[in-house]
Write a protein that holds these residues in place. Structure first.
Motif, mmCIF file in Angstrom:
data_model
loop_
_atom_site.group_PDB
_atom_site.id
_atom_site.type_symbol
_atom_site.label_atom_id
_atom_site.label_comp_id
_atom_site.label_asym_id
_atom_site.label_seq_id
_atom_site.Cartn_x
_atom_site.Cartn_y
_atom_site.Cartn_z
ATOM 1 N N GLU A 1 33.110 12.495 -17.131
ATOM 2 C CA GLU A 1 32.920 13.157 -15.843
ATOM 3 C C GLU A 1 31.442 13.400 -15.556
ATOM 4 O O GLU A 1 30.987 13.304 -14.419
ATOM 5 C CB GLU A 1 33.687 14.482 -15.816
ATOM 6 C CG GLU A 1 33.734 15.114 -14.444
ATOM 7 C CD GLU A 1 34.662 16.303 -14.367
ATOM 8 O OE1 GLU A 1 34.644 16.998 -13.335
ATOM 9 O OE2 GLU A 1 35.420 16.550 -15.341
ATOM 10 N N ALA A 2 30.675 13.714 -16.595
ATOM 11 C CA ALA A 2 29.245 13.942 -16.421
ATOM 12 C C ALA A 2 28.535 12.679 -15.955
ATOM 13 O O ALA A 2 27.527 12.731 -15.243
ATOM 14 C CB ALA A 2 28.632 14.440 -17.728
ATOM 15 N N MET A 3 29.083 11.521 -16.354
ATOM 16 C CA MET A 3 28.494 10.241 -15.971
ATOM 17 C C MET A 3 29.011 9.742 -14.615
ATOM 18 O O MET A 3 28.762 8.613 -14.220
ATOM 19 C CB MET A 3 28.814 9.184 -17.041
ATOM 20 C CG MET A 3 28.180 9.464 -18.396
ATOM 21 S SD MET A 3 26.360 9.440 -18.326
ATOM 22 C CE MET A 3 25.989 11.199 -18.399
ATOM 23 N N LEU A 4 29.722 10.617 -13.909
ATOM 24 C CA LEU A 4 30.359 10.271 -12.643
ATOM 25 C C LEU A 4 29.430 9.569 -11.666
ATOM 26 O O LEU A 4 29.765 8.547 -11.081
ATOM 27 C CB LEU A 4 30.916 11.553 -12.006
ATOM 28 C CG LEU A 4 31.247 11.511 -10.514
ATOM 29 C CD1 LEU A 4 32.366 10.518 -10.260
ATOM 30 C CD2 LEU A 4 31.628 12.897 -10.025
ATOM 31 N N GLY B 1 29.253 21.201 -4.421
ATOM 32 C CA GLY B 1 30.503 21.271 -5.177
ATOM 33 C C GLY B 1 30.258 21.389 -6.668
ATOM 34 O O GLY B 1 30.927 22.171 -7.360
ATOM 35 N N ASP B 2 29.291 20.631 -7.176
ATOM 36 C CA ASP B 2 28.999 20.672 -8.614
ATOM 37 C C ASP B 2 28.332 21.991 -9.016
ATOM 38 O O ASP B 2 28.561 22.497 -10.121
ATOM 39 C CB ASP B 2 28.108 19.479 -9.006
ATOM 40 C CG ASP B 2 28.873 18.171 -9.017
ATOM 41 O OD1 ASP B 2 30.098 18.208 -9.210
ATOM 42 O OD2 ASP B 2 28.258 17.105 -8.811
ATOM 43 N N VAL B 3 27.497 22.542 -8.119
ATOM 44 C CA VAL B 3 26.885 23.843 -8.395
ATOM 45 C C VAL B 3 27.967 24.920 -8.455
ATOM 46 O O VAL B 3 27.992 25.760 -9.364
ATOM 47 C CB VAL B 3 25.840 24.192 -7.313
ATOM 48 C CG1 VAL B 3 25.399 25.653 -7.457
ATOM 49 C CG2 VAL B 3 24.630 23.275 -7.428
ATOM 50 N N PRO C 1 35.648 26.358 -21.631
ATOM 51 C CA PRO C 1 35.039 25.699 -22.797
ATOM 52 C C PRO C 1 33.653 25.156 -22.482
ATOM 53 O O PRO C 1 33.389 24.696 -21.361
ATOM 54 C CB PRO C 1 36.029 24.563 -23.089
ATOM 55 C CG PRO C 1 37.349 25.096 -22.615
ATOM 56 C CD PRO C 1 37.034 25.904 -21.397
ATOM 57 N N ALA C 2 32.752 25.225 -23.456
ATOM 58 C CA ALA C 2 31.339 24.866 -23.245
ATOM 59 C C ALA C 2 31.178 23.454 -22.689
ATOM 60 O O ALA C 2 30.222 23.178 -21.952
ATOM 61 C CB ALA C 2 30.579 25.001 -24.558
ATOM 62 N N GLN C 3 32.115 22.563 -23.033
ATOM 63 C CA GLN C 3 32.017 21.189 -22.546
ATOM 64 C C GLN C 3 31.957 21.130 -21.020
ATOM 65 O O GLN C 3 31.283 20.285 -20.436
ATOM 66 C CB GLN C 3 33.218 20.358 -23.025
ATOM 67 C CG GLN C 3 33.264 20.153 -24.526
ATOM 68 C CD GLN C 3 34.275 21.065 -25.185
ATOM 69 O OE1 GLN C 3 34.420 22.206 -24.787
ATOM 70 N NE2 GLN C 3 34.986 20.552 -26.184
ATOM 71 N N PHE C 4 32.658 22.062 -20.363
ATOM 72 C CA PHE C 4 32.763 22.009 -18.908
ATOM 73 C C PHE C 4 31.440 22.335 -18.211
ATOM 74 O O PHE C 4 31.015 21.621 -17.310
ATOM 75 C CB PHE C 4 33.867 22.958 -18.426
ATOM 76 C CG PHE C 4 35.254 22.439 -18.674
ATOM 77 C CD1 PHE C 4 35.866 21.594 -17.772
ATOM 78 C CD2 PHE C 4 35.945 22.794 -19.826
ATOM 79 C CE1 PHE C 4 37.144 21.106 -18.002
ATOM 80 C CE2 PHE C 4 37.215 22.313 -20.068
ATOM 81 C CZ PHE C 4 37.818 21.465 -19.151
ATOM 82 N N TRP C 5 30.801 23.446 -18.630
ATOM 83 C CA TRP C 5 29.556 23.787 -17.928
ATOM 84 C C TRP C 5 28.410 22.845 -18.302
ATOM 85 O O TRP C 5 27.500 22.625 -17.508
ATOM 86 C CB TRP C 5 29.172 25.254 -18.123
ATOM 87 C CG TRP C 5 28.961 25.739 -19.524
ATOM 88 C CD1 TRP C 5 29.830 26.440 -20.291
ATOM 89 C CD2 TRP C 5 27.784 25.576 -20.321
ATOM 90 N NE1 TRP C 5 29.277 26.719 -21.522
ATOM 91 C CE2 TRP C 5 28.016 26.216 -21.567
ATOM 92 C CE3 TRP C 5 26.546 24.970 -20.101
ATOM 93 C CZ2 TRP C 5 27.076 26.240 -22.584
ATOM 94 C CZ3 TRP C 5 25.599 24.990 -21.113
ATOM 95 C CH2 TRP C 5 25.863 25.618 -22.335
ATOM 96 N N ALA C 6 28.471 22.266 -19.493
ATOM 97 C CA ALA C 6 27.463 21.261 -19.865
ATOM 98 C C ALA C 6 27.600 20.036 -18.968
ATOM 99 O O ALA C 6 26.605 19.477 -18.492
ATOM 100 C CB ALA C 6 27.633 20.878 -21.331
ATOM 101 N N VAL D 1 24.796 18.407 -16.043
ATOM 102 C CA VAL D 1 24.357 17.008 -15.986
ATOM 103 C C VAL D 1 24.678 16.410 -14.611
ATOM 104 O O VAL D 1 23.867 15.672 -14.034
ATOM 105 C CB VAL D 1 25.038 16.183 -17.104
ATOM 106 C CG1 VAL D 1 24.725 14.699 -16.942
ATOM 107 C CG2 VAL D 1 24.588 16.670 -18.472
ATOM 108 N N GLN D 2 25.842 16.742 -14.073
ATOM 109 C CA GLN D 2 26.230 16.221 -12.768
ATOM 110 C C GLN D 2 25.277 16.670 -11.668
ATOM 111 O O GLN D 2 24.968 15.900 -10.753
ATOM 112 C CB GLN D 2 27.652 16.658 -12.425
ATOM 113 C CG GLN D 2 28.715 15.860 -13.168
ATOM 114 C CD GLN D 2 30.113 16.287 -12.779
ATOM 115 O OE1 GLN D 2 30.475 17.456 -12.903
ATOM 116 N NE2 GLN D 2 30.903 15.351 -12.303
#
Length: 244
Positions: free
Chosen positions: A166-169, A197-199, A211-216, A220-221
């Motif tokens: 998702e970060a590489m979207l 939207g990403d903010v 979970p930390a993965q989500f805000w990380a 990046v997005q």
């Protein structure tokens, strides 16, 4: 006096509940909203040049993985619903792209999933091939998850993979813009919607202690969104100079 304080606290609790509900609704549908003007633009100009279908590939994989991550580690139901809505949105975009491309193509040559030609991976002519690929990927994920569901390492890795995709979207769109030296089909308004939207999404993750993965992933997005916005501004200026 005490009754007034209690009433004020109840009003504050009610207002906070309403805001939380609105935030959840925005979270579920907000990620799909930026694709509405893009969908309309593709319909209007009957051209998919400005949209990379690999964005759909990235988001479909990311959200399918996220659903299986939820099975292994239950987080907010809102984020699960968001994944379902995004999957439906991406299928709608793919269906439109297939329709437009088939209407515009001069050659009668069809590229199908069953051809097993990696050169045309994710460039198939029929919408059904995209559905078949996603169904196969989902079944594979289901089998692996069923076998390794008790492994905490596997579950966390699954979540990391989901948010990594998702970060590489924005990367496929970023590369396509660079390759074409054009952002045709995109607008500043559209990219600003993505960024907003990403903010919002990243803020939601932090406030809800997701979970930390989500805000990380969200951080990046946002950086990629800013890069695409700069491309839109640069290529739009370049086009105006050439026309002038």
């Amino acid at each position: 006096m005490d009754e007034e304080v209690v009433l004020q606290e109840e009003d504050m609790d009610g207002s906070w509940t309403l805001l939380s509900l609105l935030a959840s609704v925005l979270m579920v549908f907000g990620g799909s909203l930026p694709y509405v003007p893009q969908y309309q633009e593709i319909q209007r100009i009957s051209n998919t040049e400005g949209f990379s279908t690999r964005v759909c590939l990235v988001l479909l994989i990311a959200n399918i993985l996220r659903i299986f991550f939820w099975i292994g580690k239950q987080f907010e139901l809102t984020l699960l619903l968001q994944s379902v809505v995004m999957i439906v949105t991406m299928f709608a975009m793919l269906h439109l792209c297939c329709t437009v491309q088939n209407n515009n193509q001069v050659s009668t040559k069809q590229h199908r999933l069953t051809d097993l030609n990696f050169q045309y991976f994710w460039k198939w002519s029929a919408f059904e091939d995209y559905l078949l690929f996603c169904f196969g990927f989902t079944v594979l994920c289901a089998v692996v998850t069923l076998l390794l569901l008790d492994s905490a390492v596997f579950v966390e890795t699954l979540g990391s993979l989901a948010v990594l995709f998702e970060a590489m979207l924005g990367v496929p769109q970023l590369l396509q813009n660079f390759h074409n030296h054009s952002t045709r089909g995109m607008s500043v308004k559209m990219v600003l919607l993505w960024t907003a939207g990403d903010v919002f999404k990243t803020t939601y993750f932090i406030m809800n202690e997701s979970p930390a993965q989500f805000w990380a992933c969200g951080s990046v997005q946002i950086l990629i969104d800013v890069a695409i916005l700069l491309q839109v501004l640069f290529y739009s200026r370049d086009t105006r100079v050439k026309l002038g």
